[in-house]
Design an enzyme around this catalytic site. Sequence first.
Site, PDB file in Angstrom:
ATOM      1  N   HIS A   1       0.835  -1.202   0.000  1.00  0.00           N
ATOM      2  CA  HIS A   1       0.000   0.000   0.000  1.00  0.00           C
ATOM      3  C   HIS A   1       0.870   1.253   0.000  1.00  0.00           C
ATOM      4  O   HIS A   1       0.621   2.197  -0.738  1.00  0.00           O
ATOM      5  CB  HIS A   1      -0.927   0.012   1.222  1.00  0.00           C
ATOM      6  CG  HIS A   1      -2.257  -0.620   0.958  1.00  0.00           C
ATOM      7  ND1 HIS A   1      -2.423  -1.973   0.883  1.00  0.00           N
ATOM      8  CD2 HIS A   1      -3.487  -0.083   0.734  1.00  0.00           C
ATOM      9  CE1 HIS A   1      -3.700  -2.245   0.630  1.00  0.00           C
ATOM     10  NE2 HIS A   1      -4.367  -1.114   0.527  1.00  0.00           N
TER      11      HIS A   1
ATOM     12  N   LYS B   1     -10.151  -8.304   7.223  1.00  0.00           N
ATOM     13  CA  LYS B   1     -10.904  -8.697   8.419  1.00  0.00           C
ATOM     14  C   LYS B   1     -10.842  -7.571   9.434  1.00  0.00           C
ATOM     15  O   LYS B   1      -9.842  -6.858   9.517  1.00  0.00           O
ATOM     16  CB  LYS B   1     -10.358 -10.000   9.016  1.00  0.00           C
ATOM     17  CG  LYS B   1      -8.938  -9.898   9.565  1.00  0.00           C
ATOM     18  CD  LYS B   1      -8.549 -11.122  10.365  1.00  0.00           C
ATOM     19  CE  LYS B   1      -7.047 -11.222  10.575  1.00  0.00           C
ATOM     20  NZ  LYS B   1      -6.570 -10.749  11.869  1.00  0.00           N
TER      21      LYS B   1
HETATM   22  S1  SF4 Z   1      -5.645 -16.625  12.888  1.00  0.00           S
HETATM   23 FE1  SF4 Z   1      -4.130 -15.602  14.152  1.00  0.00          FE
HETATM   24  S2  SF4 Z   1      -2.264 -15.618  12.985  1.00  0.00           S
HETATM   25 FE2  SF4 Z   1      -3.945 -16.050  11.576  1.00  0.00          FE
HETATM   26  S3  SF4 Z   1      -4.537 -14.063  10.720  1.00  0.00           S
HETATM   27 FE3  SF4 Z   1      -5.816 -14.430  12.508  1.00  0.00          FE
HETATM   28  S4  SF4 Z   1      -4.726 -13.428  14.206  1.00  0.00           S
HETATM   29 FE4  SF4 Z   1      -3.271 -13.669  12.521  1.00  0.00          FE
END
Ligand code: SF4
Lengths: 174, 280
Positions: A35, A100
């Site tokens: 980015h 996310k």
């Molecule tokens: S599961 Fe854990 S290591 Fe994997 S993206 Fe999510 S926070 Fe990061």
Amino acid sequence: MKLNTPIDKEKLKKLKSGDELFISGVIYTARDSAHKLLIEKINNNLPLPFDLNGAVIYYAGPSPTKPGNVVGSIGPTTSYRMDKYTPDILKQGVAILIGKGLRGLLVKESLIEHSAIYCAALGGAGALMGSKIKKITVVAFPELGPEAIFKLEVEDFPVIVVNDLNGNDIYECH
Amino acid sequence: MKKISYNKIINSIRDSIIEINCVPSSELLNKYVSAIENEDNELSKKVLRNLKENAIIAQENMIPICQDTGTAVVFLNIGTEVVIEGGYINEAIFEGVRLGYQEGYLRKSIVGNPISRINTGDNLPPIIHTNILKGDIFNIIILAKGAGSENMSALKMMSPSDGLEGIKNFVVQTVKNAGANPCPPITVGVGIGSNFEGVALLAKRALIKDILDIPVDNSITAIETDIKNKLNSLNIGPQGFGGKTSVFDVAILMEPCHIASLPVAININCHVIRHKKIIF
Ligand code: SF4
């Protein structure tokens, strides 16, 4: 709903926060360092490594591909780290962002202003997300390792709409 | 004297790094199953089913459960009557970590300098915590720690007058702020006491409390359960889409502290729980 890339933004109007969306075609990864470099290019009017108009950007950095496999694990990274850059990226016509976690207010306003949506992929489900990818190639910044920009050819790549065009947010509705 | 070869340490660390990243523990699979049963809404159930399916796909193909295969955190517990033959122990740990990330096709996620941010290319260095013990005890605990959850952690030098209620509120607020970012359902490690640097390490160790052979203390279990119930009523849910399973577990470790201090640290782990104890 199913959508093909490049995305026709008209079709995003029907989507509601919480809807499942399956994307087919080409999506591009970009995370923190990519980015930063993209914005530098935009600010200096330099050519960009891919056409951002109608594009889908996935905040992700894959694990290396094992010999004989198509791709490694490739789930989403946390999106708020890209917030600082997002309004400038959306100005280029990007239609769908995938990551996310909650976005900041400026990003949410900017999404509506540019008729773009933000979706979530399943965090910590990189093996499953990888199974929807047909091909992976590096298109820019290979020196960044997992943070390079990868072109992913996907089929029915599953995401959940977080921020729709009416200002709804699945993370804040409960 | 217990004699252990340098190469044996390298190989065990390499194999364990690959295993924890690609093979879900039966405890983790069980946690998904009971959470699926416990949820009412269809989206939460579906998310949890997908997380379980993901773990199974990873195991079948020996690819990482999550692409962020983390920082390698190593707890080295070694007695004074243990001799490492053929090399220096910390170098064996480095080499084991390097080989694990390379041969396991795990992601290299470490930058050599936090400002200039150039990837080291081999996931080195690991973070090593050494504990020297009496006798010939020798074990190494490895934890692959992702950054999405690590970034949501917090430390506060609280006032003794804040007491238990203050501590609980701090945990609830931290988990609430984290929301979907740390890939819930999460594990919450809480350190209480010690001092500034000590409490952070306590919180990290709390995340691996299940393999630490710590005797059960009913008063602490009661606090853990209470906090867990509070967190699961926040309705964050799997992946933050709402639901009853925001956290899998809350684990607390406590240590004495200064009369003027109440240090509290909260270290968050994601649903992908990846740690293992290697006993030599
Ligand atoms: S599961 Fe854990 S290591 Fe994997 S993206 Fe999510 S926070 Fe990061």
